[in-house]
Design a protein around this motif. Sequence first.
Motif, PDB file in Angstrom:
ATOM      1  N   ASP A  30       0.855  -1.193   0.000  1.00 56.87           N
ATOM      2  CA  ASP A  30       0.000   0.000   0.000  1.00 56.87           C
ATOM      3  C   ASP A  30       0.892   1.245   0.000  1.00 56.87           C
ATOM      4  OD1 ASP A  30      -2.830   1.320   0.879  1.00 56.87           O
ATOM      5  OD2 ASP A  30      -1.172   2.285   1.941  1.00 56.87           O
ATOM      6  N   VAL A  31       0.632   2.165  -0.918  1.00 57.42           N
ATOM      7  CA  VAL A  31       1.385   3.419  -0.932  1.00 57.42           C
ATOM      8  C   VAL A  31       0.517   4.516  -1.547  1.00 57.42           C
ATOM      9  CG1 VAL A  31       2.456   3.069  -3.202  1.00 57.42           C
ATOM     10  CG2 VAL A  31       3.627   4.463  -1.483  1.00 57.42           C
ATOM     11  N   ALA A  46       3.031   5.622   3.181  1.00 63.53           N
ATOM     12  CA  ALA A  46       2.751   4.194   3.086  1.00 63.53           C
ATOM     13  C   ALA A  46       1.732   3.783   4.139  1.00 63.53           C
ATOM     14  CB  ALA A  46       4.039   3.397   3.289  1.00 63.53           C
ATOM     15  N   ASN A  47       0.974   2.737   3.850  1.00 58.47           N
ATOM     16  CA  ASN A  47       0.156   2.049   4.852  1.00 58.47           C
ATOM     17  C   ASN A  47      -0.978   2.895   5.416  1.00 58.47           C
ATOM     18  OD1 ASN A  47       2.174   0.143   4.460  1.00 58.47           O
ATOM     19  ND2 ASN A  47       3.301   0.755   6.299  1.00 58.47           N
ATOM     20  N   SER A  73       4.445 -12.541  10.261  1.00 56.06           N
ATOM     21  CA  SER A  73       4.122 -11.443   9.361  1.00 56.06           C
ATOM     22  C   SER A  73       5.032 -10.250   9.632  1.00 56.06           C
ATOM     23  CB  SER A  73       2.654 -11.024   9.551  1.00 56.06           C
ATOM     24  OG  SER A  73       2.316  -9.955   8.694  1.00 56.06           O
ATOM     25  N   THR A  74       5.638  -9.723   8.596  1.00 54.64           N
ATOM     26  CA  THR A  74       6.555  -8.596   8.716  1.00 54.64           C
ATOM     27  C   THR A  74       6.022  -7.416   7.911  1.00 54.64           C
ATOM     28  OG1 THR A  74       8.444 -10.084   8.941  1.00 54.64           O
ATOM     29  CG2 THR A  74       8.923  -7.802   8.346  1.00 54.64           C
ATOM     30  N   SER A  75       5.855  -6.275   8.557  1.00 57.65           N
ATOM     31  CA  SER A  75       5.347  -5.081   7.870  1.00 57.65           C
ATOM     32  C   SER A  75       6.501  -4.178   7.461  1.00 57.65           C
ATOM     33  CB  SER A  75       4.369  -4.330   8.773  1.00 57.65           C
ATOM     34  OG  SER A  75       5.006  -3.895   9.948  1.00 57.65           O
ATOM     35  N   PHE A  76       6.265  -3.371   6.427  1.00 56.12           N
ATOM     36  CA  PHE A  76       7.299  -2.471   5.918  1.00 56.12           C
ATOM     37  C   PHE A  76       6.650  -1.221   5.328  1.00 56.12           C
ATOM     38  CE2 PHE A  76       6.135  -5.595   2.715  1.00 56.12           C
ATOM     39  CZ  PHE A  76       5.845  -4.818   1.606  1.00 56.12           C
ATOM     40  N   ASN A  77       7.449  -0.180   5.165  1.00 58.18           N
ATOM     41  CA  ASN A  77       6.988   1.055   4.543  1.00 58.18           C
ATOM     42  C   ASN A  77       7.290   0.993   3.049  1.00 58.18           C
ATOM     43  OD1 ASN A  77       6.185   2.321   7.036  1.00 58.18           O
ATOM     44  ND2 ASN A  77       8.354   2.629   7.470  1.00 58.18           N
ATOM     45  N   SER A  78       6.242   0.935   2.248  1.00 61.53           N
ATOM     46  CA  SER A  78       6.422   0.717   0.820  1.00 61.53           C
ATOM     47  C   SER A  78       6.898   1.958   0.075  1.00 61.53           C
ATOM     48  CB  SER A  78       5.107   0.218   0.207  1.00 61.53           C
ATOM     49  OG  SER A  78       4.037   1.073   0.560  1.00 61.53           O
ATOM     50  N   ASP A  79       6.931   3.118   0.743  1.00 62.23           N
ATOM     51  CA  ASP A  79       7.405   4.324   0.057  1.00 62.23           C
ATOM     52  C   ASP A  79       8.925   4.434   0.065  1.00 62.23           C
ATOM     53  OD1 ASP A  79       7.343   4.655   2.798  1.00 62.23           O
ATOM     54  OD2 ASP A  79       6.929   6.806   2.704  1.00 62.23           O
TER      55      ASP A  79
END
Length: 322
Positions: A30-31, A46-47, A73-79
């Motif tokens: 998501d971005v 992001a997110n 589950s690992t979350s990340f900043n897609s920007d």
Amino acid sequence: MKKTLIALAAVAATSASFAQSSVTLSGLVDVGIEKQFSGAPTKMAANRNATSNWTLSGTEDLGGGLKAVFKASTSFNSDDGTLASANAFGNNDMFVGLTGNFGTLRAGRPINTLYGNAFFANGTKGVTGYDANTLLAGLVANAGSSVFVANAVQYHSPRFAGFQVQVEYAPSELANADDGFGLGIRYDNGPLSASLVSYEGAGTAALLKPKSVTQLGAAYDFSVAKVFFTYRDDSNKASTADTGYALGVTAPVGPGSLYASYNVAEAAGSDKRSIIAGYKYNLSKRTQAYFQLANGNAALNVSGAATAKSSNGYGFGLTHSF
């Protein structure tokens, strides 16, 4: 010939074993772009519709109705490619457990009982700083995270006539500090969902013996629209800053859905308030475009500015799941 038969038998046994288990790789990216309030720079964000992540999950049938389950589950900043929290692997939901006729037992870093029973019209998302979760995050009784709880064991009972009991224990791992504990009663039946939770996060060096927070939540689906309500009262806070609530609605419109929420958190001098709204347009079952609006004093308070005057924000973006 004998070796061949043994090898074939081993392959058959292995295939049977794999047939009783599964591992799934899934995730989401998501971005978008947003402007938080007047004077703030326009930025990539992001997110804000959902949390970008990659997730491994699976089950194994142990027989007799008993299954082993796991999730990492690992979350990340897609920007910008950074991690969404200081933890590296498994900074989202991560646990191993057993499920069967007795209910479900999990151990690791699961979604905490408080957040898991909150009813927000748009989850944790919306224009940064205005969303319900940001306003109510301070009312978590020292939980440390408003979504996940580390070093925890959870038990969810089977459902009886729509009712389920949820229990959580999280040792503080500190001398003289209280351990964390959560107790929730959840009801789901037809269009109605409701929950009552008493929750206390594990003590920390800064607060060895926190008091509990009480949360009441409910949601009702009228088919044409679904209404959400969540109320929290934190015993650790002063009476001028101990409660907050979120009242929201979602409604299917065309190929997507509209949402709106009014959110309030008590604060000494001036309460934090926000109104958020948006539209999510389903381009397919896996891809969603969204547009979000917000108004309130929450974003200015979160950003650290001294003033609490009303401000406006907006954003739009794209979400793809796999």
